[in-house]
Every structure is written in C-alpha cells, then in structure tokens.
Scaffold this motif. Sequence first.
Motif, PDB file in Angstrom:
ATOM      1  N   TYR A 177     -21.542 -43.656 -35.021  1.00  0.00           N
ATOM      2  CA  TYR A 177     -21.608 -42.701 -33.901  1.00  0.00           C
ATOM      3  C   TYR A 177     -22.598 -41.578 -34.262  1.00  0.00           C
ATOM      4  O   TYR A 177     -23.487 -41.237 -33.473  1.00  0.00           O
ATOM      5  CB  TYR A 177     -20.206 -42.145 -33.635  1.00  0.00           C
ATOM      6  CG  TYR A 177     -20.127 -41.005 -32.652  1.00  0.00           C
ATOM      7  CD1 TYR A 177     -20.360 -41.207 -31.295  1.00  0.00           C
ATOM      8  CD2 TYR A 177     -19.787 -39.719 -33.079  1.00  0.00           C
ATOM      9  CE1 TYR A 177     -20.267 -40.155 -30.392  1.00  0.00           C
ATOM     10  CE2 TYR A 177     -19.695 -38.663 -32.184  1.00  0.00           C
ATOM     11  CZ  TYR A 177     -19.936 -38.887 -30.842  1.00  0.00           C
ATOM     12  OH  TYR A 177     -19.837 -37.837 -29.950  1.00  0.00           O
ATOM     13  N   TRP A 214     -26.247 -42.989 -34.343  1.00  0.00           N
ATOM     14  CA  TRP A 214     -26.888 -43.206 -33.043  1.00  0.00           C
ATOM     15  C   TRP A 214     -27.166 -41.898 -32.309  1.00  0.00           C
ATOM     16  O   TRP A 214     -28.141 -41.795 -31.573  1.00  0.00           O
ATOM     17  CB  TRP A 214     -26.082 -44.194 -32.194  1.00  0.00           C
ATOM     18  CG  TRP A 214     -26.267 -45.594 -32.691  1.00  0.00           C
ATOM     19  CD1 TRP A 214     -25.352 -46.401 -33.291  1.00  0.00           C
ATOM     20  CD2 TRP A 214     -27.500 -46.337 -32.678  1.00  0.00           C
ATOM     21  NE1 TRP A 214     -25.920 -47.597 -33.666  1.00  0.00           N
ATOM     22  CE2 TRP A 214     -27.234 -47.587 -33.288  1.00  0.00           C
ATOM     23  CE3 TRP A 214     -28.782 -46.079 -32.216  1.00  0.00           C
ATOM     24  CZ2 TRP A 214     -28.210 -48.569 -33.445  1.00  0.00           C
ATOM     25  CZ3 TRP A 214     -29.770 -47.053 -32.363  1.00  0.00           C
ATOM     26  CH2 TRP A 214     -29.478 -48.279 -32.976  1.00  0.00           C
ATOM     27  N   LYS A 215     -26.326 -40.906 -32.525  1.00  0.00           N
ATOM     28  CA  LYS A 215     -26.612 -39.587 -31.939  1.00  0.00           C
ATOM     29  C   LYS A 215     -27.966 -39.081 -32.444  1.00  0.00           C
ATOM     30  O   LYS A 215     -28.819 -38.657 -31.676  1.00  0.00           O
ATOM     31  CB  LYS A 215     -25.519 -38.575 -32.329  1.00  0.00           C
ATOM     32  CG  LYS A 215     -24.356 -38.502 -31.351  1.00  0.00           C
ATOM     33  CD  LYS A 215     -23.284 -37.549 -31.817  1.00  0.00           C
ATOM     34  CE  LYS A 215     -23.675 -36.099 -31.662  1.00  0.00           C
ATOM     35  NZ  LYS A 215     -22.551 -35.177 -31.953  1.00  0.00           N
ATOM     36  N   ARG A 246     -31.017 -41.421 -31.267  1.00  0.00           N
ATOM     37  CA  ARG A 246     -31.395 -41.277 -29.866  1.00  0.00           C
ATOM     38  C   ARG A 246     -32.071 -39.936 -29.600  1.00  0.00           C
ATOM     39  O   ARG A 246     -33.020 -39.853 -28.827  1.00  0.00           O
ATOM     40  CB  ARG A 246     -30.168 -41.457 -28.957  1.00  0.00           C
ATOM     41  CG  ARG A 246     -29.614 -42.872 -28.949  1.00  0.00           C
ATOM     42  CD  ARG A 246     -30.640 -43.914 -28.554  1.00  0.00           C
ATOM     43  NE  ARG A 246     -31.205 -43.621 -27.249  1.00  0.00           N
ATOM     44  CZ  ARG A 246     -32.452 -43.918 -26.896  1.00  0.00           C
ATOM     45  NH1 ARG A 246     -33.269 -44.521 -27.744  1.00  0.00           N
ATOM     46  NH2 ARG A 246     -32.899 -43.611 -25.694  1.00  0.00           N
ATOM     47  N   ILE A 306     -23.554 -40.927 -25.639  1.00  0.00           N
ATOM     48  CA  ILE A 306     -23.263 -41.712 -26.857  1.00  0.00           C
ATOM     49  C   ILE A 306     -21.750 -41.668 -27.023  1.00  0.00           C
ATOM     50  O   ILE A 306     -21.158 -40.589 -27.085  1.00  0.00           O
ATOM     51  CB  ILE A 306     -23.976 -41.141 -28.102  1.00  0.00           C
ATOM     52  CG1 ILE A 306     -25.501 -41.287 -27.947  1.00  0.00           C
ATOM     53  CG2 ILE A 306     -23.567 -41.906 -29.360  1.00  0.00           C
ATOM     54  CD1 ILE A 306     -26.209 -40.027 -27.711  1.00  0.00           C
ATOM     55  N   THR A 351     -24.670 -46.490 -26.643  1.00  0.00           N
ATOM     56  CA  THR A 351     -25.657 -45.518 -26.169  1.00  0.00           C
ATOM     57  C   THR A 351     -26.044 -45.956 -24.755  1.00  0.00           C
ATOM     58  O   THR A 351     -26.351 -47.120 -24.526  1.00  0.00           O
ATOM     59  CB  THR A 351     -26.923 -45.461 -27.060  1.00  0.00           C
ATOM     60  OG1 THR A 351     -27.702 -46.626 -26.838  1.00  0.00           O
ATOM     61  CG2 THR A 351     -26.574 -45.356 -28.523  1.00  0.00           C
TER      62      THR A 351
END
Length: 511
Positions: A283, A286-287, A290, A336, A373
């Motif tokens: 998590y 990907w935060k 992105r 996300i 996402t």
Amino acid sequence: MANYEDIFKKVVSHAKEYGYVFQSSEIYDGLAAAYDYGPNGVELKNNIKNYWWKSMVNMHENIVGLDSSIFMHPTTWKASGHIDAFNDPLVDNKDSKKRYRADVLIEDHIAKIEAKIDKDCVKAAKRFGDAFNREEFVTTNGRILDRQKQIDAINEKMNTSLSSGDLEGVKALIEELDIKCPVSGTNNWTDVRQFNLMFKTQMGATADGASDLYLRPETAQGIFVNFLNVQKTARMKIPFGIAQIGKAFRNEIVARQFIFRMREFEQMEMQFFVRPGEEMKWYDYWKEFRMKWHNSLAMGEENYRFHDHENLAHYANAAADIEFKFPFGFKELEGIHSRTDFDLKAHQEHSGKKLQYFDPEIGESYVPYVVETSIGLDRMFLTVLSHSFREEQLENGESRVVLKIPALLAPLKAAILPLTKKDGMPEKAREIMKSLQVDFNCQYEEKDSIGKRYRRQDAIGTPYCITVDHQTLENNTVTLRDRDTMIQERVSVEKLHSIIAEKVNIAKYLA
C-alpha cells in the motif's frame, strides 16, 4: 473564487472550440453528464492511456493486462456488495424540486469556509510581503484556527453519520449548518434517503423471460473474477498485478463540473495481489509510486496532495486519495486502497469456486490480499487540460492562449506549415510531413497567415511548428518554433526527427 470559476469556464469553451470535448448529442440539446471526445481529445486521451499502461504494465515484470466485459453475471454485484451497499445519500429541495447528494452539499459548505481561510492568507501575504509564512500563519491565527475547528467538527459529524447509516443525522447536520438550495435559496429539505447508483438493464428476447443485468459501476470486479484465469495462463507468482482500462457507469445524482463527474466514464485500474500481512508494505509502495508518476509530468508538486480516508469503504483497511488542485479546488484524482481479501473471498463464497493461490515459498494456500490503484481517465484528462491552459501577455503588447500540455501527451507533436501555397513549398512541406508522420502525429496546414497558424497551434498545444520557406528550397533548412518559449531557429530537415523524438521520449519522463 470567481477568478477560478472564470478560468474553468474558459477551459470548457476552449475544449469545444479546439476539438477536445463536445457535449453528447448536442444537436438534440445534449444529454446531461455525457460527453464526446473530439479529434484532439481522443489523441490526448489515448496518449494518457498509453503513458499509464507503459508505466504500470510494460515497465513491471509482474503486472499483466486484461480487458473484461462490461456485462457480468448479476451475482457478481451481489458478491461485491454493490447491490446492497452502492448508494449515495440523496436529498431534494421541496421548493426548487432539485435533487442533491447530501454529502456534496455539506462538502460545498466546507469549501466555502476553506475559501475564507485562503482569502485571509492572501490578505496577510499582501500585508507582510516577503516575511509572510503561510504555515506559521494558519497554525497561529485565531480566526483561522476557529474556522479549521469548524471544518473538523463538520467532517467528523458527517463521517460518523454516513459510516453508521444515520441518514437522520445527515439531515440534522444540513439543517444545523443552514445549508440552502443554490436554486431556490431555501432550506426546505426532504428526508435524506439512499439511492443505488447502478444502471439496470435486461438481457433476453422478452421482458418476461429476461434476466436483470447491470452496467458495471467499476472495472475491478472483472479483474477479481478472472484472478485464477490470469494467474494460471500468465504463470504469475505472488506478488503480481492485473491492470485494466475500461468504461464504467454510475447513475450519479449530481453529475457536474464538466467531465469531472460523469455517468459514463473510463477508469485505469490495477489490482495488486499480495500475501496476507504484506498489504501495508505494498500500500505504501503504490502510494509513493503513483505520486511519482503524477509528478513525472511536471505539473507542479504543490498541485498534488494525499488525503487519507477516515470513513473507510466496507472492503478496505486503508485508503488514500491523490488529490489535484483543479480550478474548483483540490479534488480526488486517484484512489489507492488496501482492499484486504474481501473481494476474492466474496466471489469464492457466491460462486462456490476456490479462488486461492498456492504459495510454494511457504507451502500454503491462501486467498490473497489486494492493493488497488484506480485513476479516472477523464479526470486525468481534465487535470492536464486545466493545468496547461494559459492566457499570456506578450512583450509586443499582444496576448495568446496556449495549452502547455506535456509534450509526451500533446495530441499533435508538430505542425508543418508552408509559408505560401506556391513556389514548390506545399510539395516540400508534404515531403517533410511524410517523413515524420509514421512516428509522430503531425498536421499539415496552409490556410491563413503564418502568425495566425502559430496561434492556432498554440491553442491546440502543439509543441513544434515547422515552417517551410524559400530558404528551405535552397539549403534544406526550416524554421522550428517552440510552443512554450516561442523561440524560432533554423534547423536542417534531417535533424527534425531526432529533435522531436528527444522532446517526446517516454524514457525521459519515466526515468
């Protein structure tokens, strides 16, 4: 505030005038919250999709693509919770007969308080000049602290009421804040009630024998039901992701702000399957990944921010939005979410089929956890369009409207312009066009004065204009004009391809 609204109106009319976005069915007076993408719009849209796909799928060994059907077995939506829980709180004004989302009315009220805070800051900045420290001002000024306290209290009440399904509490909050209908100016409200956002249709030859179907309200479920198909055929090992770009449909109560909130829209989603217990690590990954993708387009890091959810969806154990500063304020652009094992477990239960993964590393089978996402393609389009729109005053007293779209995403990469329609210039210009158009989307244009053509290409957002003149025929050089700086230089025709290629090179952005 009015200034930003004026800018947004200009962006909307510019989008139509230059072939980016048209109102759907305009000759029949249009259909609310449905839009068509014009010749330049479809190119920008495709370039955004390609940039996302390249970054998410082609640049990751462990992410593959999918294109699932819009229609799905109706039990899919029972399992996902959409039939029972995909609702928005709805309220009507009895005098204007207008319908609103209750939470949006409250959010708009909060936005007005935020606008007052901004106004106070602007005033203070003028008063203190260079010595002004916004951070310090907002954390010490009594009036601003009171306003922030108000915002926090309203948010807490709204989130508590919504998460517990207390619709009477939502109405009480609207009344307590004395929120009035923008049309009638009264606060004569109906009770707040839930409204399911899915479009329903039938499949089958007759209405009697037909079965109920839904237009998908998100693309994610098509990924979840294909989890095993993809995992086995692509021979994927956890952690791995499945990405998809596709249409989704929501019967929005209040669809507004141009293409920001539509009833038919496109999503770019990726579901990343992980080992239970490792979801928070991914998590966070990907935060960060992105946000880096957004910032790679150089549209100003200060225009993005994270907003962590307090009021979590039924399937999530963590959720954050990436918000962008649109002309109408900071709004959600991408979500996300750590979705736990909710989706695969629910489909396993409703289908009776095992949706598990055997992990050879630990010698165990389990239902994977998912980190998602999800970005709205139309919102990303609006992000690029609204941020790149500029009205510039030039040194010679003239002005121009220009779209400073990142070159990689620009619909046209170059315009080839013969100075006149004679003396062999059109033929030479078309020869240059032919040598470039296999790799770059180019436009040939010979109508109007060269100055007018430059302005038109600025308004479209074309990074380069290539002018063919008498000198071109003598020494094979052209005038190359840069959209952003307006600097013109003579370059040889042989160098054009490599100059444009360098400017739009995807590796420069994804480095």
